[in-house]
Design an enzyme around this catalytic site. Structure first.
Site, mmCIF file in Angstrom:
data_model
loop_
_atom_site.group_PDB
_atom_site.id
_atom_site.type_symbol
_atom_site.label_atom_id
_atom_site.label_comp_id
_atom_site.label_asym_id
_atom_site.label_seq_id
_atom_site.Cartn_x
_atom_site.Cartn_y
_atom_site.Cartn_z
ATOM 1 N N LYS A 1 0.829 -1.202 0.000
ATOM 2 C CA LYS A 1 0.000 0.000 0.000
ATOM 3 C C LYS A 1 0.870 1.262 0.000
ATOM 4 O O LYS A 1 0.538 2.251 -0.664
ATOM 5 C CB LYS A 1 -0.944 -0.018 1.210
ATOM 6 N N TYR B 1 -21.094 -29.229 10.606
ATOM 7 C CA TYR B 1 -20.179 -30.264 11.118
ATOM 8 C C TYR B 1 -20.549 -31.630 10.539
ATOM 9 O O TYR B 1 -19.687 -32.374 10.084
ATOM 10 C CB TYR B 1 -20.257 -30.305 12.645
ATOM 11 N N ARG B 2 -21.820 -31.922 10.532
ATOM 12 C CA ARG B 2 -22.245 -33.227 9.999
ATOM 13 C C ARG B 2 -21.989 -33.313 8.489
ATOM 14 O O ARG B 2 -21.776 -34.384 7.956
ATOM 15 C CB ARG B 2 -23.725 -33.475 10.309
ATOM 16 N N ARG C 1 -15.166 -18.561 13.231
ATOM 17 C CA ARG C 1 -15.485 -19.957 12.915
ATOM 18 C C ARG C 1 -14.864 -20.867 13.980
ATOM 19 O O ARG C 1 -13.795 -20.570 14.524
ATOM 20 C CB ARG C 1 -14.913 -20.326 11.543
ATOM 21 N N ASP D 1 -26.639 -24.758 19.792
ATOM 22 C CA ASP D 1 -28.084 -24.974 19.679
ATOM 23 C C ASP D 1 -28.392 -26.409 20.069
ATOM 24 O O ASP D 1 -27.743 -27.334 19.579
ATOM 25 C CB ASP D 1 -28.554 -24.772 18.220
ATOM 26 N N ASN E 1 -32.006 -28.083 1.651
ATOM 27 C CA ASN E 1 -33.334 -28.231 2.254
ATOM 28 C C ASN E 1 -34.417 -27.645 1.359
ATOM 29 O O ASN E 1 -35.472 -28.237 1.166
ATOM 30 C CB ASN E 1 -33.392 -27.517 3.616
ATOM 31 N N ASP F 1 -24.603 -27.460 16.395
ATOM 32 C CA ASP F 1 -26.032 -27.791 16.321
ATOM 33 C C ASP F 1 -26.258 -29.225 16.786
ATOM 34 O O ASP F 1 -25.895 -30.170 16.079
ATOM 35 C CB ASP F 1 -26.517 -27.678 14.867
HETATM 36 N N1 DCP Z 1 -31.513 -24.168 8.294
HETATM 37 C C1 DCP Z 1 -32.353 -23.961 7.203
HETATM 38 N N2 DCP Z 1 -32.809 -22.719 6.912
HETATM 39 C C2 DCP Z 1 -32.455 -21.669 7.684
HETATM 40 C C3 DCP Z 1 -31.611 -21.847 8.777
HETATM 41 C C4 DCP Z 1 -31.143 -23.117 9.069
HETATM 42 O O1 DCP Z 1 -32.684 -24.917 6.502
HETATM 43 N N3 DCP Z 1 -32.915 -20.454 7.388
HETATM 44 C C5 DCP Z 1 -31.013 -25.503 8.570
HETATM 45 C C6 DCP Z 1 -29.918 -25.855 7.601
HETATM 46 C C7 DCP Z 1 -28.672 -25.617 8.368
HETATM 47 C C8 DCP Z 1 -29.082 -26.002 9.761
HETATM 48 O O2 DCP Z 1 -30.449 -25.592 9.867
HETATM 49 O O3 DCP Z 1 -27.602 -26.394 7.879
HETATM 50 C C9 DCP Z 1 -28.245 -25.385 10.847
HETATM 51 O O4 DCP Z 1 -28.255 -23.973 10.737
HETATM 52 P P1 DCP Z 1 -26.950 -23.120 10.924
HETATM 53 O O5 DCP Z 1 -27.347 -21.696 10.808
HETATM 54 O O6 DCP Z 1 -26.264 -23.525 12.175
HETATM 55 O O7 DCP Z 1 -26.075 -23.454 9.625
HETATM 56 P P2 DCP Z 1 -24.904 -24.477 9.358
HETATM 57 O O8 DCP Z 1 -24.662 -25.351 10.542
HETATM 58 O O9 DCP Z 1 -25.196 -25.156 8.081
HETATM 59 O O10 DCP Z 1 -23.653 -23.542 9.108
HETATM 60 P P3 DCP Z 1 -22.689 -22.855 10.189
HETATM 61 O O11 DCP Z 1 -21.370 -23.540 10.084
HETATM 62 O O12 DCP Z 1 -22.580 -21.435 9.769
HETATM 63 O O13 DCP Z 1 -23.317 -23.008 11.544
HETATM 64 MG MG MG Z 2 -24.425 -24.563 12.428
HETATM 65 MN MN MN Z 3 -27.233 -23.367 14.360
#
Ligand code: DCP
Ligand code: MG
Ligand code: MN
Length: 341
Positions: free
Chosen positions: A73, A181-182, A149, A255, A278, A192
């Site tokens: 920079k 994680y899963r 994270r 959660d 989903n 979760d």
């Molecule tokens: N979920 C969904 N729609 C949403 C919020 C969540 O279908 N509006 C479902 C899918 C996600 C799960 O719930 O995978 C868990 O929500 P998280 O917000 O914890 O998301 P992730 O675990 O997938 O990602 P992160 O690593 O950010 O927690």
């Molecule tokens: Mg999550």
């Molecule tokens: Mn969650």
């Protein structure tokens, strides 16, 4: 900046310092602590260069407390008298503030924009001037931890801690970590848990267990805050909170979702995600005259000619088995690692 009193006026690096200071001001506004420190240190170093103008990245990098990025920079400033990054930063500063505010628990677009319209730009502004809920306060107080994270290995440790305490309370309860994680992610935003027990047909049957688990986890110094907890079955029983690996681990979001065995498969699909995956499964269910949600796959929901809606949700076709839900939908089984969308 416009202050000619210090040695900066006579410093051959005055313009460079001025531009770097603008970057530093910008990072202060968006609370980027790491960069604020980096810029401050670089500025201090340049202030001490009172006889020589630093014009190349190479020269800059040899000085103390100036890394590659800032060295580049400095060269850019000497060549162009400004920084492209600075123009960009000043064009869209509100986007950054918005992002900053949206990561606070329970803060949506409306709330974040209201704060911006009230003139708030930093977390500090919010703490000093805004009317905050207790969850928002917690979330700001531990902002850096809670927005970082969680490495996969730490999720595994956090999970093992909960699973151990749960086993001691009731060895028949099953706890699986869903979410990213899963799906095999290297790091997760939160932990979760999907919790079930053989023989249950309503999540209310698991509430005494959840209450005991929560007290034990607080006693052990694992849980650090409760953000929300629903106990009514209709809401699906869940606990949203914060935890840490004792002693002294970073604050993490956790959660806990309680589901009866009869809904376990549907809940696993929902809470494993990802959200796009989903959505596409739900869309597919809809096309086939069915409805998929976190409690099950329901049939008989087509209204109109010849078909009558059976109940509010339709009749349950499958809820307990993840694999059966895929089968009934007529889609090939996808392991969690293949559900990135
Ligand atoms: N979920 C969904 N729609 C949403 C919020 C969540 O279908 N509006 C479902 C899918 C996600 C799960 O719930 O995978 C868990 O929500 P998280 O917000 O914890 O998301 P992730 O675990 O997938 O990602 P992160 O690593 O950010 O927690
Ligand atoms: Mg999550
Ligand atoms: Mn969650």
């Amino acid at each position: 900046k416009d202050n000619p009193s210090s040695s900066s006026a006579s410093n051959p690096n005055a313009r460079t310092i001025e531009v770097l200071q603008s970057m530093c001001d910008y990072y202060t506004k968006i609370n980027d602590h790491w960069r604020i420190t980096a810029y401050r240190k670089a500025i201090t170093t340049l202030r001490q260069q009172t006889t020589k103008k630093i014009t190349t990245a190479e020269e800059a990098y040899t000085l103390p407390n100036i890394g590659h990025r800032i060295a580049d920079k400095i060269e850019e400033i000497c060549n162009t008298n400004t920084l492209r990054r600075l123009n960009y930063a000043n064009q869209e500063p509100m986007d950054k503030v918005l992002d900053l505010f949206l990561k606070i628990h329970d803060v949506g677009l409306a709330r974040a924009n209201k704060w911006i319209s009230q003139g708030y730009r930093t977390l500090d502004d919010l703490v000093k001037k805004a009317d905050l809920t207790s969850n928002q306060k917690i979330s700001i107080e531990h902002y850096t931890d809670l927005t970082s994270r969680i490495p996969r290995a730490e999720v595994a440790q956090l999970a093992a801690f909960v699973q151990r305490e749960a086993f001691l309370l009731d060895p028949d309860v099953e706890l699986v970590v869903g979410g990213s994680y899963r799906r095999g992610a290297d790091s997760s935003g939160d932990v979760d848990f999907i919790i079930t027990k053989r023989g249950t047909s309503s999540s209310s049957q698991l509430i005494p267990f959840m209450n005991s688990l929560i007290s034990v986890l607080y006693e052990k110094g694992f849980l650090t805050a409760t953000l929300s907890q629903s106990r009514r079955e209709s809401e699906g029983s869940k606990f949203l909170g914060c935890c840490r690996l004792p002693p002294g681990g970073r604050w993490r979001r956790i959660d806990l979702l309680l589901v009866p065995e009869t809904e376990y498969g549907a809940a696993l699909i929902y809470f494993t995600g990802n959200d796009i995956f989903n959505r596409s499964l739900r869309l597919l269910a809809g096309k086939k005259g069915m409805r998929l949600n976190q409690r099950g796959l329901f049939g008989g929901v087509m209204r109109g000619k010849g078909r009558v809606k059976v109940t509010a949700e339709g009749e349950l076709v499958e809820g307990g088995s993840e694999r059966r839900i895929f089968e009934v939908l007529g889609v090939r089984w996808r392991a969690p690692e293949e559900r990135w969308c």
